[in-house]
Design a protein around this motif. Sequence first.
Motif, mmCIF file in Angstrom:
data_model
loop_
_atom_site.group_PDB
_atom_site.id
_atom_site.type_symbol
_atom_site.label_atom_id
_atom_site.label_comp_id
_atom_site.label_asym_id
_atom_site.label_seq_id
_atom_site.Cartn_x
_atom_site.Cartn_y
_atom_site.Cartn_z
ATOM 1 N N ASP B 97 0.852 -1.186 0.000
ATOM 2 C CA ASP B 97 0.000 0.000 0.000
ATOM 3 C C ASP B 97 0.888 1.236 0.000
ATOM 4 O O ASP B 97 1.725 1.400 0.880
ATOM 5 N N GLY B 100 -2.288 5.290 -2.425
ATOM 6 C CA GLY B 100 -3.265 5.574 -3.479
ATOM 7 C C GLY B 100 -4.577 4.893 -3.158
ATOM 8 O O GLY B 100 -4.782 4.352 -2.074
ATOM 9 N N LYS B 101 -5.463 4.891 -4.126
ATOM 10 C CA LYS B 101 -6.758 4.231 -3.893
ATOM 11 C C LYS B 101 -6.569 2.730 -3.735
ATOM 12 O O LYS B 101 -7.178 2.100 -2.872
ATOM 13 N N PHE B 102 -5.740 2.160 -4.595
ATOM 14 C CA PHE B 102 -5.526 0.710 -4.562
ATOM 15 C C PHE B 102 -4.121 0.369 -4.108
ATOM 16 O O PHE B 102 -3.230 1.198 -4.115
ATOM 17 N N HIS B 103 -3.943 -0.898 -3.772
ATOM 18 C CA HIS B 103 -2.615 -1.391 -3.445
ATOM 19 C C HIS B 103 -2.020 -1.976 -4.717
ATOM 20 O O HIS B 103 -2.696 -2.096 -5.736
ATOM 21 N N ASP B 128 1.048 2.674 -12.867
ATOM 22 C CA ASP B 128 -0.343 3.092 -13.051
ATOM 23 C C ASP B 128 -1.037 3.037 -11.700
ATOM 24 O O ASP B 128 -0.753 2.150 -10.908
ATOM 25 N N LEU B 129 -1.978 3.984 -11.466
ATOM 26 C CA LEU B 129 -2.666 3.999 -10.181
ATOM 27 C C LEU B 129 -3.811 2.998 -10.133
ATOM 28 O O LEU B 129 -4.224 2.585 -9.066
ATOM 29 N N GLU B 130 -4.342 2.657 -11.315
ATOM 30 C CA GLU B 130 -5.429 1.679 -11.360
ATOM 31 C C GLU B 130 -5.345 0.950 -12.693
ATOM 32 O O GLU B 130 -5.267 1.574 -13.740
ATOM 33 N N SER B 132 -7.056 -0.453 -15.359
ATOM 34 C CA SER B 132 -8.393 -0.593 -15.931
ATOM 35 C C SER B 132 -8.311 -0.287 -17.420
ATOM 36 O O SER B 132 -7.496 0.515 -17.855
ATOM 37 N N ARG B 134 -10.740 -0.436 -21.363
ATOM 38 C CA ARG B 134 -12.012 -0.678 -22.052
ATOM 39 C C ARG B 134 -11.824 -1.810 -23.044
ATOM 40 O O ARG B 134 -10.993 -1.733 -23.921
ATOM 41 N N ASP B 141 -15.236 0.565 -18.507
ATOM 42 C CA ASP B 141 -13.940 -0.093 -18.332
ATOM 43 C C ASP B 141 -14.049 -1.284 -17.399
ATOM 44 O O ASP B 141 -14.851 -1.295 -16.480
ATOM 45 N N THR B 143 -12.046 -3.083 -14.502
ATOM 46 C CA THR B 143 -10.967 -2.700 -13.597
ATOM 47 C C THR B 143 -10.501 -3.896 -12.778
ATOM 48 O O THR B 143 -11.289 -4.748 -12.401
ATOM 49 N N LEU B 145 -8.937 -3.526 -9.872
ATOM 50 C CA LEU B 145 -8.893 -3.090 -8.475
ATOM 51 C C LEU B 145 -7.487 -3.209 -7.895
ATOM 52 O O LEU B 145 -7.295 -3.583 -6.749
#
Lengths: 281, 163
Positions: B97, B100-103, B128-130, B132, B134, B141, B143, B145
């Motif tokens: 972690d 960010g939003k995700f680990h 990349d932070l996420e 995801s 398309r 998209d 994702t 997670l």
Amino acid sequence: PRREAAVAAALPAGRVPQGALSRGFLGKRPRRPRASAAPAGGGFALMCSCPLPADYRRLLEEPLKHPDFFNVKELFSLRDLFDARVHLGHKAGCRHRFMEPYIFGCRLGQDLFDLQQTLIHLQLALTFTAHVAYRKGIILFVNRNRQFSHQVDTAAKECGEYAHTRYWQGGLLTNAHVQYGAGVRLPDLLVFFSTLNNVFEPHVAVRDAAKMNIPTVGVVDSNCNPSLITYPIPGNDDSPSAMELYLRLFQVTITRAKAKRKQMEVLYGLQNKPPQLPPGP
Amino acid sequence: MAAAALVATASRSVRRGSLLTKTRVVYEGLGAAPTRQRRAIWGQRDGDDGGSKVPSKNVESFASMLRRSPLIQMGPAKDKLVVGEIFHIVEDDLYIDFGGKFHCVCKRPETDGQKYQKGSKVRLKLKDLELSSRFLGAQTDTTLLEADAVLLGLMEDKENRQK
């Protein structure tokens, strides 16, 4: 009828749950919520079919006269929400169209929630939860995110309420009297810590609760549909810090509301009286 | 709350190499608020004592908090160096972690593999932070997670080398 009375009595004027109940009401739910969660002033009559004794009636009506009877505003601040990463959303490609009013903006492809709005929504949701807990309603925590299922279960257990973090059987709410026997009592409030299930579709319980006129509180992320949720809380539902914050807040609110109920019963001298009414609010 | 402990105590630090190497900025405590000293420099006060007291005029707005947060100040996530903390281990997979939003999930490296335990601070290079994307025929998209990052090494190794 008892459940409808409980829902109608607990909801402030103007906040209408979507679903079957809303067909009978005029006017739409406002996009930006009002600051108060309960109608101002007295004169709000309890819609109940059976006559109640006067002090019991006052016990139930007193919290409805104050906009923030349980003082949920002091439980958290904007800075707490920010530090718990509640403002972080998914990427712009995952965005649900109906979440656009709650999104502050998009930074380098990542959606960010407007925490000023989230603050107000969270206060409303917590106040409503407190009112339901005060009236001895059954609260069901629902979450299908496997990362936090244990935390949700323990949080529900600690505040004496219920949780459902497993596969949702189709007829759990809608077919309860057949599956679980006649006279089973359904939850009075559903709290979603994530409104999606494991395949990124809306959780079946959202739709079923709306069908059964059960109000819902839900944390909606930027890829969720907030339409059917009575009290949406736009915010992050994927980070452990955000989830921990929500669980702590709901736990404290429910515990506080229950303690307040005991206190009010003592105040009105009702604690020793035998229950003359059917179980419920 | 281990991750929160990390971000509360860490502060943004700037390390400058020699003239020959490029200046590198290591971002610690991405998910945290800036330190009290930094906020004092910017003229903000700890006005947010919860909503019970009357909000003073110096209560920081969300826009101001956001603008000064390390995540925004960092800019695009590609090739940024951050410090993360391992919060879960499944055999050779390290769940890290970084605020960010995700680990992110990285494989345990062969060198000093046993030093990577729960709670260890590691250096990461973000990609990349996420994750995801398309896919053909989809409305939104898909994702994963998860964030994407390359594990560079332990934080203590870097500190030892600096000494």
